[in-house]
Structure formats: C-alpha cells, structure tokens
Design a protein around this motif. Structure first.
Motif, short mmCIF file in Angstrom:
data_model
loop_
_atom_site.label_atom_id
_atom_site.label_comp_id
_atom_site.label_asym_id
_atom_site.label_seq_id
_atom_site.Cartn_x
_atom_site.Cartn_y
_atom_site.Cartn_z
N ALA A 55 0.83 -1.21 0.00
CA ALA A 55 0.00 0.00 0.00
C ALA A 55 0.87 1.26 0.00
CB ALA A 55 -0.93 -0.02 1.21
N LYS A 56 1.94 1.22 0.79
CA LYS A 56 2.84 2.37 0.88
C LYS A 56 3.45 2.66 -0.49
CE LYS A 56 7.35 3.10 2.74
NZ LYS A 56 8.40 2.31 3.36
N ARG A 57 3.89 1.62 -1.17
CA ARG A 57 4.57 1.80 -2.46
C ARG A 57 3.62 2.20 -3.58
NH1 ARG A 57 9.51 3.31 -2.82
NH2 ARG A 57 10.47 2.61 -0.90
N THR A 58 2.38 1.73 -3.51
CA THR A 58 1.46 2.01 -4.61
C THR A 58 0.59 3.23 -4.30
OG1 THR A 58 -0.14 0.45 -3.68
CG2 THR A 58 1.33 -0.39 -5.39
N GLY A 59 0.72 3.77 -3.09
CA GLY A 59 -0.03 4.97 -2.75
C GLY A 59 -1.49 4.72 -2.45
N ASN A 60 -1.83 3.49 -2.09
CA ASN A 60 -3.19 3.20 -1.65
C ASN A 60 -3.24 3.19 -0.13
OD1 ASN A 60 -4.72 2.59 -4.24
ND2 ASN A 60 -2.91 1.27 -4.47
N LYS B 4 9.82 3.07 -10.36
CA LYS B 4 11.13 2.51 -10.07
C LYS B 4 11.36 1.35 -11.04
CE LYS B 4 11.73 4.19 -5.54
NZ LYS B 4 12.77 5.21 -5.51
N LYS B 5 12.64 0.96 -11.17
CA LYS B 5 12.97 -0.13 -12.08
C LYS B 5 13.81 -1.20 -11.39
CE LYS B 5 13.90 0.51 -16.41
NZ LYS B 5 14.59 0.94 -17.66
N ALA B 30 3.47 -5.69 -9.27
CA ALA B 30 2.26 -5.32 -8.52
C ALA B 30 2.48 -4.07 -7.68
CB ALA B 30 1.81 -6.47 -7.64
N MET B 31 3.76 -3.72 -7.44
CA MET B 31 4.09 -2.51 -6.69
C MET B 31 4.55 -1.39 -7.62
SD MET B 31 5.87 -4.43 -3.44
CE MET B 31 6.00 -3.10 -2.25
N ASP B 32 4.11 -1.48 -8.86
CA ASP B 32 4.37 -0.44 -9.86
C ASP B 32 5.85 -0.26 -10.19
OD1 ASP B 32 1.62 -0.03 -9.92
OD2 ASP B 32 1.71 1.53 -8.38
N VAL B 33 6.61 -1.35 -10.09
CA VAL B 33 8.02 -1.31 -10.50
C VAL B 33 8.11 -1.91 -11.91
CG1 VAL B 33 10.35 -2.18 -9.98
CG2 VAL B 33 8.79 -1.59 -8.10
N ASP B 34 8.89 -1.28 -12.78
CA ASP B 34 9.11 -1.83 -14.12
C ASP B 34 10.21 -2.88 -14.04
OD1 ASP B 34 7.24 -0.07 -15.05
OD2 ASP B 34 8.70 1.43 -15.69
N VAL B 35 9.89 -4.12 -14.40
CA VAL B 35 10.81 -5.23 -14.17
C VAL B 35 11.31 -5.86 -15.47
CG1 VAL B 35 11.15 -7.42 -12.94
CG2 VAL B 35 9.46 -5.78 -12.11
N GLN B 152 16.99 0.79 -9.93
CA GLN B 152 17.39 0.98 -8.52
C GLN B 152 17.75 -0.37 -7.90
OE1 GLN B 152 14.46 2.33 -9.78
NE2 GLN B 152 15.40 4.32 -10.01
N ILE B 153 17.19 -1.44 -8.46
CA ILE B 153 17.41 -2.78 -7.89
C ILE B 153 17.89 -3.72 -8.99
CG2 ILE B 153 16.35 -4.69 -6.59
CD1 ILE B 153 13.98 -2.70 -6.05
N ASN B 154 19.06 -4.34 -8.79
CA ASN B 154 19.58 -5.31 -9.76
C ASN B 154 20.02 -6.56 -9.01
OD1 ASN B 154 19.46 -3.71 -12.27
ND2 ASN B 154 20.98 -2.42 -11.27
#
Lengths: 80, 157
Positions: A55-60, B4-5, B30-35, B152-154
């Motif tokens: 939730a923290k990371r996705t802003g929900n 983030k990537k 699912a946490m909006d990171v481009d993987v 940012q993460i590898n």
C-alpha cells in the motif's frame, strides 16, 4: 477511523501464500474506481506486513486491519 | 513520478531457484516497479516451451533439503531420489497455496514484466528461439546493462 468501513468489493485470498495475496489484491484494486474500498481476507501471516508495504509503495490506503484466529482482513481504499 | 525499475538475472534452472526471480518480479510489478528478467545459462530452462512446470530439485549437495527421513548423501544420488525430492517439494508448495512456476511466469508476462533470453547461452546450449515461450526478447549483456543502468534494484539469482 470509524469502526464501520463499507467494502465495495471482497477478495478472498485465504489459503494463498506469497506472492499471490499481493498479486490478487493489485488486480482487484485496479478494477475499482478511485476512493472505492476493497476488503481482502488472507491467512498468510506474512501478508500483514506485505500488504502495508504494498500500500505504501502504490499509494493506496489501508483503512483498517482486523486480525481473527489465523485470518487477516484488510480494508484498502483505492487512493492511487 | 516515474516508476522505479528492477532487473533480475535468472541463471539457475532448478525448481527452488526458479522461484525467487519470479516471485520478486511479479510482486515488484504489482508494486508499480518496471521489471526486466534476463534468463541466462540454466535459467533458460524456466522459459523453454512447456518446461516451467517440469523443473526439478536435487537432494544432492543440499544438506537443508527436507526429506521424510534423514537420507545419507550417497543415497540421495540413487535413481529416483531426484523425482522423489521434486514431487515432495511440489506437494509442499501446493499445500501452502504457492503458485506454480508456470503460473508465476504467466502472471509475470500478464503484468508486463520484460523477459530477455540470453542469445549467447542459447547458442552454446543448442536452444533455438522457437524453443522459447512467446513474448520473450533475445539479446546479450549490453541489453541487460542498458536496463540495469537505469534500475534501482539489480539482482543476480
């Protein structure tokens, strides 16, 4: 937050382990309109902290977490 | 805010070592990171057509491998032990509601995870592009470094 939180959708993620509760929550929240609330039920003890991080990371926003005997119920408001 | 990537190099083809890249990739998505996952060496086995749910785990060389009864190292090398360890692990995963490797791979593709197969190791090991599941790009070290430089993460698995 008041005790009564009304859910617009319910997601049953009981019996599932990492990462499925998070993946299913993401999909379910995406299907909501902004400010709608998703109720997620899990049994994975790791999901309590995982859901907070997600939730923290996705802003929900997690409005409320209820802990039962071996179950966790999250009320997540789509704010992102 | 730009996403983030993350990149992951998946270099192992055993059942246990296929999990971390796919769990992290799907969760990150699912946490909006481009993987991006770069499959190289034995990691190619994860993305060979029809192979994701046929990966195996060996009891050899793994003192932490849970077995129904304690098994001497030498016995672990006997025929059938690998199949036994594999089916045992699979049933443990299933019992605990863990997705199969094939399911996680599908979920990764569905959530837009970029999959790259290492062309050099494919050539060395005789793997053709037609042997690899659809939706995978082919490239080498430069392609991974391009993605990794902006990430940012590898991770190397």
């Amino acid at each position: 937050m008041s005790a009564d939180v009304k859910a617009d959708q319910v997601l049953d993620a009981k019996g599932l382990s990492c990462p499925l509760p998070i993946l299913k929550t993401k999909k379910a929240v995406e299907a909501l309109s902004k400010n709608q609330v998703l109720k997620v039920e899990t049994t994975d003890p790791g999901s309590k902290n995982d859901m907070a991080s997600w939730a923290k990371r996705t802003g929900n926003e997690i409005l409320k977490v209820e802990e039962g005997s071996g179950t966790f119920t999250f009320f997540i408001k789509k704010t992102a | 805010m730009a996403n983030k990537k993350m990149t992951i190099i998946a270099s192992k083809g055993s059942l246990d070592m296929a999990y971390p890249p796919l769990i992290l990739a799907t969760t990150a998505a699912a946490m909006d990171v481009d993987v991006t996952i770069f499959f190289t060496f034995f990691g190619l086995d994860i993305i060979k057509k029809g192979n994701a749910d046929n990966l195996k785990i060996s009891p050899i060389g793994n003192p932490a491998m849970p077995m129904p009864i304690p098994i001497p190292t030498l016995v672990g090398s006997l025929p059938g032990m690998e199949a036994m360890a594999t089916s045992m692990m699979k049933s443990m995963f299933k019992k605990h509601g863990v997705a199969s490797i094939g399911t996680l791979l599908d979920l990764a593709k569905e959530s837009g995870v970029k999959l790259i197969a290492c062309q050099m190791t494919m050539d060395v090991m005789g793997v053709k592009q037609s042997d690899i599941v659809d939706g995978v790009e082919f490239g080498g070290a430069a392609m991974w470094l391009d993605e990794a430089s902006d990430s940012q993460i590898n991770l190397f698995v």
